[in-house]
Design an enzyme around this catalytic site. Structure first.
Site, PDB file in Angstrom:
ATOM      1  N   ALA A 167     -11.154  -9.471  -2.171  1.00 51.01           N
ATOM      2  CA  ALA A 167     -10.799  -9.250  -3.571  1.00 51.01           C
ATOM      3  C   ALA A 167      -9.885 -10.372  -4.052  1.00 51.01           C
ATOM      4  CB  ALA A 167     -10.092  -7.915  -3.715  1.00 51.01           C
TER       5      ALA A 167
ATOM      6  N   GLY B 261     -12.890  -7.733   1.643  1.00 47.79           N
ATOM      7  CA  GLY B 261     -14.194  -7.611   0.982  1.00 47.79           C
ATOM      8  C   GLY B 261     -15.200  -8.656   1.452  1.00 47.79           C
TER       9      GLY B 261
ATOM     10  N   GLU C 186     -16.593  -7.136   4.411  1.00 44.60           N
ATOM     11  CA  GLU C 186     -17.370  -5.970   3.977  1.00 44.60           C
ATOM     12  C   GLU C 186     -18.720  -6.384   3.381  1.00 44.60           C
ATOM     13  OE1 GLU C 186     -14.098  -4.256   1.614  1.00 44.60           O
ATOM     14  OE2 GLU C 186     -14.528  -2.399   2.700  1.00 44.60           O
TER      15      GLU C 186
ATOM     16  N   GLU D  42      -7.028  -5.229   5.173  1.00 44.50           N
ATOM     17  CA  GLU D  42      -6.448  -4.484   4.043  1.00 44.50           C
ATOM     18  C   GLU D  42      -5.164  -3.735   4.361  1.00 44.50           C
ATOM     19  OE1 GLU D  42      -9.658  -4.648   4.747  1.00 44.50           O
ATOM     20  OE2 GLU D  42     -10.839  -4.845   2.908  1.00 44.50           O
TER      21      GLU D  42
HETATM   22  N1  COA Z   1      -7.521 -13.948  -3.995  1.00 38.07           N
HETATM   23  C1  COA Z   1      -7.138 -14.943  -4.813  1.00 38.07           C
HETATM   24  N2  COA Z   1      -6.865 -16.174  -4.398  1.00 38.07           N
HETATM   25  C2  COA Z   1      -6.977 -16.428  -3.089  1.00 38.07           C
HETATM   26  C3  COA Z   1      -7.373 -15.442  -2.163  1.00 38.07           C
HETATM   27  C4  COA Z   1      -7.646 -14.153  -2.661  1.00 38.07           C
HETATM   28  N3  COA Z   1      -8.059 -13.165  -1.864  1.00 38.07           N
HETATM   29  N4  COA Z   1      -7.373 -15.990  -0.939  1.00 38.07           N
HETATM   30  C5  COA Z   1      -7.005 -17.274  -1.090  1.00 38.07           C
HETATM   31  N5  COA Z   1      -6.769 -17.544  -2.394  1.00 38.07           N
HETATM   32  C6  COA Z   1      -6.326 -18.800  -2.972  1.00 38.07           C
HETATM   33  C7  COA Z   1      -4.892 -19.111  -2.587  1.00 38.07           C
HETATM   34  O1  COA Z   1      -3.997 -18.402  -3.410  1.00 38.07           O
HETATM   35  C8  COA Z   1      -4.831 -20.591  -2.803  1.00 38.07           C
HETATM   36  O2  COA Z   1      -4.707 -20.870  -4.160  1.00 38.07           O
HETATM   37  P1  COA Z   1      -3.510 -21.840  -4.702  1.00 38.07           P
HETATM   38  O3  COA Z   1      -3.887 -23.183  -4.172  1.00 38.07           O
HETATM   39  O4  COA Z   1      -3.616 -21.698  -6.169  1.00 38.07           O
HETATM   40  O5  COA Z   1      -2.261 -21.294  -4.097  1.00 38.07           O
HETATM   41  C9  COA Z   1      -6.233 -21.036  -2.379  1.00 38.07           C
HETATM   42  O6  COA Z   1      -7.061 -19.885  -2.439  1.00 38.07           O
HETATM   43  C10 COA Z   1      -6.258 -21.579  -0.982  1.00 38.07           C
HETATM   44  O7  COA Z   1      -5.685 -20.605  -0.115  1.00 38.07           O
HETATM   45  P2  COA Z   1      -4.541 -20.927   0.968  1.00 38.07           P
HETATM   46  O8  COA Z   1      -3.847 -19.665   1.293  1.00 38.07           O
HETATM   47  O9  COA Z   1      -3.715 -22.064   0.488  1.00 38.07           O
HETATM   48  O10 COA Z   1      -5.443 -21.434   2.164  1.00 38.07           O
HETATM   49  P3  COA Z   1      -5.220 -21.190   3.725  1.00 38.07           P
HETATM   50  O11 COA Z   1      -6.305 -21.937   4.399  1.00 38.07           O
HETATM   51  O12 COA Z   1      -3.807 -21.482   4.075  1.00 38.07           O
HETATM   52  O13 COA Z   1      -5.428 -19.609   3.947  1.00 38.07           O
HETATM   53  C11 COA Z   1      -6.566 -17.473   3.744  1.00 38.07           C
HETATM   54  C12 COA Z   1      -6.679 -19.006   3.642  1.00 38.07           C
HETATM   55  C13 COA Z   1      -7.862 -16.907   3.223  1.00 38.07           C
HETATM   56  C14 COA Z   1      -6.329 -17.084   5.194  1.00 38.07           C
HETATM   57  C15 COA Z   1      -5.366 -16.981   2.924  1.00 38.07           C
HETATM   58  O14 COA Z   1      -5.481 -17.525   1.622  1.00 38.07           O
HETATM   59  C16 COA Z   1      -5.314 -15.483   2.783  1.00 38.07           C
HETATM   60  O15 COA Z   1      -4.818 -14.795   3.670  1.00 38.07           O
HETATM   61  N6  COA Z   1      -5.826 -14.940   1.646  1.00 38.07           N
HETATM   62  C17 COA Z   1      -5.781 -13.532   1.360  1.00 38.07           C
HETATM   63  C18 COA Z   1      -6.872 -12.830   2.106  1.00 38.07           C
HETATM   64  C19 COA Z   1      -6.823 -11.375   1.846  1.00 38.07           C
HETATM   65  O16 COA Z   1      -5.867 -10.690   2.183  1.00 38.07           O
HETATM   66  N7  COA Z   1      -7.855 -10.894   1.152  1.00 38.07           N
HETATM   67  C20 COA Z   1      -7.911  -9.580   0.607  1.00 38.07           C
HETATM   68  C21 COA Z   1      -8.125  -8.569   1.624  1.00 38.07           C
HETATM   69  S1  COA Z   1      -8.167  -7.015   0.827  1.00 38.07           S
END
Ligand code: COA
Length: 261
Positions: free
Chosen positions: A67, A112, A115, A135
């Site tokens: 999400a 998601g 999922e 989550e």
């Molecule tokens: N929603 C919105 N934006 C997201 C996102 C998400 N689920 N996951 C990553 N992004 C964005 C980051 O905010 C970042 O944007 P920014 O440059 O404007 O800050 C960009 O994508 C790159 O992500 P970043 O975190 O810098 O890359 P990374 O390689 O260090 O880490 C992830 C990648 C996916 C591991 C990390 O972003 C993360 O944990 N995201 C959340 C995942 C999550 O919890 N999803 C929902 C589960 S319900």
């Protein structure tokens, strides 16, 4: 409202590829992207010329980070409920699509994202992929089928361990526990998926649709009911022209030409 570019749709050799295209946000699913995917998946139902759907993510880093958490932060409780309702129904539509769906997990697949892969029929992953239902780390639970589909695929004990801790698994572990069918290099991922898609596309369309249906519905019931579903699905293939073509092609030692009739 709908940003069409967030979802790239390409069709070639009877295969449709949908690419989640928000690489700057790790291909996270905002409401617009969900609606675009919903519309495209729905449109595929009626397409006889498309035999298999491949879903992947743009860029090298992410399949889908789940999400869109930035969008989520601005949502009311009612809007969150609406989002969850939409994503759950969308993934069920992917699972129930009358054509096989292959997930090409090209990178991070979290929440998601995992999922979505779980709702697909077959999953291939790049060595660089990581997957997880994270989550509970956000004080919520998987809301698009994860609590139901993961235990059905990897077993309930493993699913509980993964969901309750929210830990991520690397590609090799995902393959070992049966979460993905096969792991390959990032360059090989799409060709690998297309190879399987091509093999499916050679087979009888009605048979493929009925086999998917019988497995999906039969796995959710007792053996006797499952066998009854298999029987009813088999009966659908009997009056088809394709069944007779299969027998003719065998006799004439040539490849069958199936039309879905
Ligand atoms: N929603 C919105 N934006 C997201 C996102 C998400 N689920 N996951 C990553 N992004 C964005 C980051 O905010 C970042 O944007 P920014 O440059 O404007 O800050 C960009 O994508 C790159 O992500 P970043 O975190 O810098 O890359 P990374 O390689 O260090 O880490 C992830 C990648 C996916 C591991 C990390 O972003 C993360 O944990 N995201 C959340 C995942 C999550 O919890 N999803 C929902 C589960 S319900």
């Amino acid at each position: 409202m709908m940003n069409q570019d967030a979802l790239v749709v390409e069709e070639r050799d009877q295969v449709c590829q949908m690419t989640l295209n928000r690489p700057e946000a790790m291909n996270a699913l905002n409401m617009d992207l969900l609606l675009a995917l919903q519309e495209q998946v729905h449109a595929l139902r009626k397409r006889r010329d498309i035999r298999v759907l491949i879903i992947t993510g743009a860029g090298e880093k992410a399949f889908c980070a789940g999400a869109d958490l930035k969008e989520r932060a601005g949502m009311s409780q009612e809007q969150v409920k609406e989002y969850i309702h939409t994503i759950r129904n969308l993934f069920s539509a992917v699972e129930d699509l009358n054509k096989p769906v292959i997930a090409a997990v090209n990178g991070v697949a979290l929440g998601g994202g995992t999922e979505l892969a779980l709702a697909c029929d077959i999953r291939f992953a790049a060595e660089t992929a990581t997957m997880g239902l994270t989550e509970t780390k956000l004080a919520i639970i998987p809301g698009a089928g994860g609590t139901q589909r993961l235990p059905r695929i990897v077993g309930r004990s493993r699913a509980k361990e993964m969901i309750l801790t929210g830990r991520r698994v690397e590609a090799a572990e995902a393959e070992r526990i049966g979460l993905v069918t096969e792991v390959c290099s990032p360059e090989e991922l799409i060709p690998r998926c297309r190879k399987t898609a091509g093999a499916i596309a050679e087979n009888g369309p009605v048979a493929v649709e009925q086999a998917k249906f019988a497995i999906n519905k039969g796995m959710e019931t007792d053996m006797a009911t499952g066998l009854a579903i298999e029987s009813a699905s088999y009966w659908v293939t009997i009056p088809t022209e394709d069944r007779l073509e299969g027998l003719r092609a065998f006799k004439e030692k040539r490849k069958p030409r199936y039309t879905g009739r």
